[in-house]
Enzyme design. Sequence first.
Site, PDB file in Angstrom:
ATOM      1  N   ASP A 202      -0.402   3.562  -1.376  1.00 55.19           N
ATOM      2  CA  ASP A 202       0.993   3.875  -1.723  1.00 55.19           C
ATOM      3  C   ASP A 202       1.065   4.468  -3.121  1.00 55.19           C
ATOM      4  OD1 ASP A 202       1.499   2.780   0.714  1.00 55.19           O
ATOM      5  OD2 ASP A 202       2.669   1.090  -0.010  1.00 55.19           O
TER       6      ASP A 202
ATOM      7  N   LYS B  87      -4.154   4.390   5.479  1.00 54.10           N
ATOM      8  CA  LYS B  87      -2.712   4.356   5.763  1.00 54.10           C
ATOM      9  C   LYS B  87      -1.942   5.043   4.642  1.00 54.10           C
ATOM     10  CE  LYS B  87       0.164   0.698   5.423  1.00 54.10           C
ATOM     11  NZ  LYS B  87       1.312   1.353   4.780  1.00 54.10           N
TER      12      LYS B  87
ATOM     13  N   LYS C 155       7.296   4.317  10.123  1.00 51.04           N
ATOM     14  CA  LYS C 155       8.316   3.338  10.548  1.00 51.04           C
ATOM     15  C   LYS C 155       9.559   4.036  11.091  1.00 51.04           C
ATOM     16  CE  LYS C 155       6.922  -0.488   7.493  1.00 51.04           C
ATOM     17  NZ  LYS C 155       6.046   0.136   6.505  1.00 51.04           N
TER      18      LYS C 155
HETATM   19  O1  S5P Z   1       5.557  -5.832   7.507  1.00 51.79           O
HETATM   20  C1  S5P Z   1       5.033  -4.949   6.866  1.00 51.79           C
HETATM   21  C2  S5P Z   1       4.673  -3.720   7.441  1.00 51.79           C
HETATM   22  C3  S5P Z   1       4.003  -2.765   6.683  1.00 51.79           C
HETATM   23  S1  S5P Z   1       3.420  -1.371   7.500  1.00 51.79           S
HETATM   24  N1  S5P Z   1       4.726  -5.135   5.539  1.00 51.79           N
HETATM   25  C4  S5P Z   1       4.104  -4.187   4.771  1.00 51.79           C
HETATM   26  O2  S5P Z   1       3.841  -4.447   3.594  1.00 51.79           O
HETATM   27  N2  S5P Z   1       3.756  -2.970   5.333  1.00 51.79           N
HETATM   28  C5  S5P Z   1       3.094  -1.911   4.544  1.00 51.79           C
HETATM   29  O3  S5P Z   1       1.834  -2.407   4.094  1.00 51.79           O
HETATM   30  C6  S5P Z   1       3.848  -1.478   3.283  1.00 51.79           C
HETATM   31  O4  S5P Z   1       4.683  -0.371   3.578  1.00 51.79           O
HETATM   32  C7  S5P Z   1       2.719  -1.124   2.328  1.00 51.79           C
HETATM   33  O5  S5P Z   1       2.330   0.220   2.533  1.00 51.79           O
HETATM   34  C8  S5P Z   1       1.572  -2.013   2.743  1.00 51.79           C
HETATM   35  C9  S5P Z   1       1.376  -3.255   1.900  1.00 51.79           C
HETATM   36  O6  S5P Z   1       1.035  -2.924   0.603  1.00 51.79           O
HETATM   37  P1  S5P Z   1       0.566  -4.025  -0.476  1.00 51.79           P
HETATM   38  O7  S5P Z   1       0.410  -3.258  -1.734  1.00 51.79           O
HETATM   39  O8  S5P Z   1       1.639  -5.084  -0.573  1.00 51.79           O
HETATM   40  O9  S5P Z   1      -0.731  -4.595   0.038  1.00 51.79           O
END
Ligand code: S5P
Length: 273
Positions: free
Chosen positions: A39, A61, A94
Site C-alpha cells: 500500500d 497485492k 473491493k
Molecule cells: O478485511 C480486510 C480485507 C483486506 S483486503 N482487511 C484488510 O486489511 N485488507 C487489506 O489488507 C487492506 O486493504 C490492506 O491492503 C491490507 C492490510 O495491510 P496491513 O498494512 O494492515 O497489513
Amino acid sequence: MSLLTKTYAERASLHANPTAKRLLELMDRKQTNLSVAADVTSKAELLRIAEALGPYICVFKTHIDIVDDFDQDLVDRLVALAKEHDFLIFEDRKFADIGNTVKHQYASGVYHIASWSDITNAHPLPGEGIVKGLKEVGLPLGRGLLLLAEMSSAGSLAKGSYTAEAVRMARRNRDFVFGFIGQRRLPLHGEGDKIDEEGDEDYVYMTPGVGLEAKGDSLGQQYRTPRQVILESGCDVIIVGRGIYGGGDIAEKARTYREAGWAAYLERVGSKN
Ligand code: S5P
C-alpha cells in the site's frame, strides 16, 4: 481426507478456475503462502517492493488507485516481474456496485484492471449481480474472484448471515469465485444447502490482518499471527502489509513471515511436503 490436511498441490486439481489452479501450484512449487500488501503511493516504491520481495511471495497485492504517478508502464513492469519471479497479481479493488457498473470498473477506465490482475475481489453486499457482472469480463480472460466474507477491522458488519450468504454466492459461481477474503475457514453447509458428500469443494482463503509485532493500528485494523491464521483458523494465504514494508530490511521481514506461514502450513498438513 479433510481439506485442511490436503497439500496446496493436492487441492489444485479440485478447482476448475485456472487462476486458482495456478495459485495453489505455485504456492507448492515456491513453498510460500505469503502475499505482500504493497500500500504505497509511488510507482518507484511499488516496483521496488515487487522486485525485492518477488522471490518470497505467491501473490503481490496492489491498491493501484493510490499510486500518484500511475501509468501503463507500471503495469507492464509489474506483469514482467510477476513472470520473472513467479507470483500472481491481486488488485484489491473491493468492488461493491451493481453488476453493470462493476463490469465497466473492472474492464475499463484508467486502470483496465482485468487486463493485468490475475485476482480481484468484491463485496457480496449488492447481491449476486456483482459476481455475474465481473464474471462476464473476467472469466473469458481466465481470471478469478474472491468474495469478502469477513473483514479484519474492528466492528466489521460482515458477519453472521451476511457471511453465510457470501458462501452461498460463491458456491453458485464456482467457475469464477475460487475463494474468500476471510478470517477463518467457513462452514459450507448453512441450513438448506446441498451437502457436499465428496468433501472436495475447495475454496482458497486469503487473510489480511497479519502481524508478528503489532496488535493493530489506530484506525481499527487488528492483527493475528501467521500461526493463528493458517493453523488455528484454517486459512491459506497470509496477507502482510506494514509488518513487512513498514520499516527495516523488507526482504528480511518477508523471509520471516514466509517461514512462519510455511511452518504453520506444514504443521497443518502433517509435513507431507
Ligand atoms: O478485511 C480486510 C480485507 C483486506 S483486503 N482487511 C484488510 O486489511 N485488507 C487489506 O489488507 C487492506 O486493504 C490492506 O491492503 C491490507 C492490510 O495491510 P496491513 O498494512 O494492515 O497489513
